[in-house]
Design an enzyme around this catalytic site. Structure first.
Site, PDB file in Angstrom:
ATOM      1  N   ASP A 190       9.659   7.380   1.082  1.00  0.00           N
ATOM      2  CA  ASP A 190       8.559   7.276  -0.084  1.00  0.00           C
ATOM      3  C   ASP A 190       9.030   6.028  -1.133  1.00  0.00           C
ATOM      4  OD1 ASP A 190       9.082   7.702  -3.638  1.00  0.00           O
ATOM      5  OD2 ASP A 190       9.250   9.133  -3.232  1.00  0.00           O
ATOM      6  N   GLU A 244       0.914  -0.884   0.087  1.00  0.00           N
ATOM      7  CA  GLU A 244      -0.054   0.157  -0.113  1.00  0.00           C
ATOM      8  C   GLU A 244       1.283   1.407  -0.439  1.00  0.00           C
ATOM      9  OE1 GLU A 244      -3.411   0.150   2.451  1.00  0.00           O
ATOM     10  OE2 GLU A 244      -3.396   2.996   2.035  1.00  0.00           O
ATOM     11  N   ASP A 246     -11.415  10.469  -6.162  1.00  0.00           N
ATOM     12  CA  ASP A 246     -12.236  11.345  -6.137  1.00  0.00           C
ATOM     13  C   ASP A 246     -11.634  12.873  -6.660  1.00  0.00           C
ATOM     14  OD1 ASP A 246     -10.174  12.733  -3.926  1.00  0.00           O
ATOM     15  OD2 ASP A 246     -12.019  13.674  -3.003  1.00  0.00           O
ATOM     16  N   ASP A 287      -1.861  12.478  -3.972  1.00  0.00           N
ATOM     17  CA  ASP A 287      -2.220  13.582  -3.804  1.00  0.00           C
ATOM     18  C   ASP A 287      -2.566  14.224  -5.092  1.00  0.00           C
ATOM     19  OD1 ASP A 287      -1.617  14.157  -1.158  1.00  0.00           O
ATOM     20  OD2 ASP A 287       0.204  13.070  -1.785  1.00  0.00           O
ATOM     21  N   GLU A 311       4.656   5.156   3.768  1.00  0.00           N
ATOM     22  CA  GLU A 311       4.377   6.702   4.255  1.00  0.00           C
ATOM     23  C   GLU A 311       5.252   7.621   4.225  1.00  0.00           C
ATOM     24  OE1 GLU A 311       1.019   8.285   3.093  1.00  0.00           O
ATOM     25  OE2 GLU A 311       2.814   9.982   4.060  1.00  0.00           O
ATOM     26  N   TYR A 316      -9.564   9.282   3.793  1.00  0.00           N
ATOM     27  CA  TYR A 316     -10.180  10.286   2.206  1.00  0.00           C
ATOM     28  C   TYR A 316     -11.163  10.141   1.661  1.00  0.00           C
ATOM     29  CZ  TYR A 316      -5.904  13.695   2.816  1.00  0.00           C
ATOM     30  OH  TYR A 316      -5.236  14.221   3.456  1.00  0.00           O
ATOM     31  N   GLU A 317     -11.461   8.470   1.944  1.00  0.00           N
ATOM     32  CA  GLU A 317     -12.832   8.702   1.008  1.00  0.00           C
ATOM     33  C   GLU A 317     -13.748   8.683   1.916  1.00  0.00           C
ATOM     34  OE1 GLU A 317     -12.874   4.575   0.740  1.00  0.00           O
ATOM     35  OE2 GLU A 317     -14.388   3.837  -0.743  1.00  0.00           O
TER      36      GLU A 317
HETATM   37  C1  LIG Z   1      -3.913  12.363   0.273  1.00  0.00           C
HETATM   38  S1  LIG Z   1      -3.692  11.463   0.953  1.00  0.00           S
HETATM   39  C2  LIG Z   1      -4.231   9.747   1.433  1.00  0.00           C
HETATM   40  C3  LIG Z   1      -4.146   8.973   2.717  1.00  0.00           C
HETATM   41  C4  LIG Z   1      -4.578   7.715   2.337  1.00  0.00           C
HETATM   42  N1  LIG Z   1      -4.784   6.700   1.196  1.00  0.00           N
HETATM   43  C5  LIG Z   1      -6.289   7.637   2.753  1.00  0.00           C
HETATM   44  O1  LIG Z   1      -7.420   7.574   1.411  1.00  0.00           O
HETATM   45  O2  LIG Z   1      -6.844   8.261   3.143  1.00  0.00           O
HETATM   46  C6  LIG Z   1      -1.517  10.368  -0.115  1.00  0.00           C
HETATM   47  C7  LIG Z   1      -1.014  10.125   0.974  1.00  0.00           C
HETATM   48  O3  LIG Z   1      -0.075   9.368   0.236  1.00  0.00           O
HETATM   49  C8  LIG Z   1       1.598   9.967   0.469  1.00  0.00           C
HETATM   50  N2  LIG Z   1       2.831   9.160  -0.394  1.00  0.00           N
HETATM   51  C9  LIG Z   1       2.735  10.853  -1.233  1.00  0.00           C
HETATM   52  N3  LIG Z   1       3.796  10.277  -2.158  1.00  0.00           N
HETATM   53  C10 LIG Z   1       3.933   8.977  -1.840  1.00  0.00           C
HETATM   54  C11 LIG Z   1       5.065   8.577  -1.980  1.00  0.00           C
HETATM   55  N4  LIG Z   1       6.011   8.628  -2.916  1.00  0.00           N
HETATM   56  N5  LIG Z   1       5.442   7.528  -0.875  1.00  0.00           N
HETATM   57  C12 LIG Z   1       4.758   6.797  -0.470  1.00  0.00           C
HETATM   58  N6  LIG Z   1       3.585   7.677   0.057  1.00  0.00           N
HETATM   59  C13 LIG Z   1       3.349   8.934  -0.377  1.00  0.00           C
HETATM   60  C14 LIG Z   1       1.131  11.644   0.886  1.00  0.00           C
HETATM   61  O4  LIG Z   1       2.189  11.114   2.123  1.00  0.00           O
HETATM   62  C15 LIG Z   1      -0.235  11.314   1.942  1.00  0.00           C
HETATM   63  O5  LIG Z   1      -0.498  10.954   3.115  1.00  0.00           O
END
Ligand SMILES: C[S@@+](CC[C@H](N)C(=O)[O-])C[C@H]1O[C@@H](n2cnc3c(N)ncnc32)[C@H](O)[C@@H]1O
Length: 233
Positions: A113, A61, A171, A135, A86, A211-212
């Site tokens: 990352d 994930e 979304d 994001d 994360e 987020y969903e």
């Molecule tokens: C908008 S949030 C959604 C979090 C979760 N998946 C949810 O639906 O509630 C997107 C997440 O992706 C993480 N993210 C962005 N780029 C990433 C990467 N290269 N590797 C791991 N996580 C990453 C961000 O830090 C952020 O917490």
């Protein structure tokens, strides 16, 4: 020139925002110091060797946020190893609290990352990859920061076994279209959709993410995409 913080390799730009929003509580600090080292992904060791031998499948994930989806999946599927990535420290600490509270043995965490872990995941090791509500990087000049890019799909194609699944949800309709366009152009994936309900309604084994919940709470539509890694020839 880009700083090393901004780029982790050729063609890879930073795809996440802030790394931390508030000071961790002493209990969560303790988990970062004690539990995280025990279950952190070792990027120089094959991922299969980092799980007990009775693990039947491996899932990845990417961007687990607060870890709610990951910890629920892990407790519902104790015979599946789940690797969560994360870079947001508050999220990592939150997931550690859930792993600790439920004594989950099948979770490994990379607090940075996700692309840094790809080198320890072998060809065909993964059964599933989740990218849920990534994001969106809304402005066109930022689209290059979106996580879904052709070179990332090449890596998914390598890491997924034949018939393995890549699940994406969002979304943000422009990111949905972006992902569909990128994956449909890729020779190794097929979209598992036959009717509109296949992308409007989540699959039966779906676990809602934070987020969903937020998007649905505002009345926004969410799209669920499932792609199958084709059989290697
Ligand atoms: C908008 S949030 C959604 C979090 C979760 N998946 C949810 O639906 O509630 C997107 C997440 O992706 C993480 N993210 C962005 N780029 C990433 C990467 N290269 N590797 C791991 N996580 C990453 C961000 O830090 C952020 O917490």
């Amino acid at each position: 020139m880009k700083s090393s913080k901004d780029s982790i390799g050729p063609g890879y730009l930073r795809s996440f925002g802030r790394r931390q929003s508030k000071k961790l509580s002493p209990a969560r600090e303790r988990l970062m110091d004690t539990l995280l080292p025990k279950i952190a992904v070792k990027i120089n060791t094959p991922i299969r060797d980092q799980f007990p031998s009775n693990i039947r499948e491996l899932w990845l994930e990417i961007g687990f946020g607060g870890g709610e989806h990951l910890s629920t999946q892990a407790s519902q599927n104790p015979d599946i190893g789940i690797v969560g990535c994360e870079p947001f420290i508050d999220g990592v600490a939150k997931l550690l609290a859930q792993v600790d509270g439920a004594n989950l043995q099948n979770v490994r965490i990379h607090g940075d990352d996700a692309r840094q872990t790809f080198s320890c995941i072998g060809e065909g090791d993964l059964d599933r990859v989740f990218v849920l509500f990534p994001d969106p990087w809304r402005k066109s000049r930022h689209h290059k920061r979106r996580f879904i890019q052709t070179q990332v799909l090449d890596q998914f194609s390598k890491m997924l076994k034949d018939g393995g699944e890549f699940r994406f949800a969002s979304d943000h309709m422009d990111y949905v279209r972006w992902t569909l366009a990128h994956v449909m152009r890729h020779p190794d994936f097929e979209w598992l959709a036959e009717s509109p309900d296949d992308w409007r309604v989540p699959p039966e084994d779906w676990v809602r993410t934070r987020y969903e919940e937020k998007a649905l709470g505002k009345g926004d539509a969410c799209v669920y995409l499932r792609f199958r890694r084709k059989v290697r020839v």
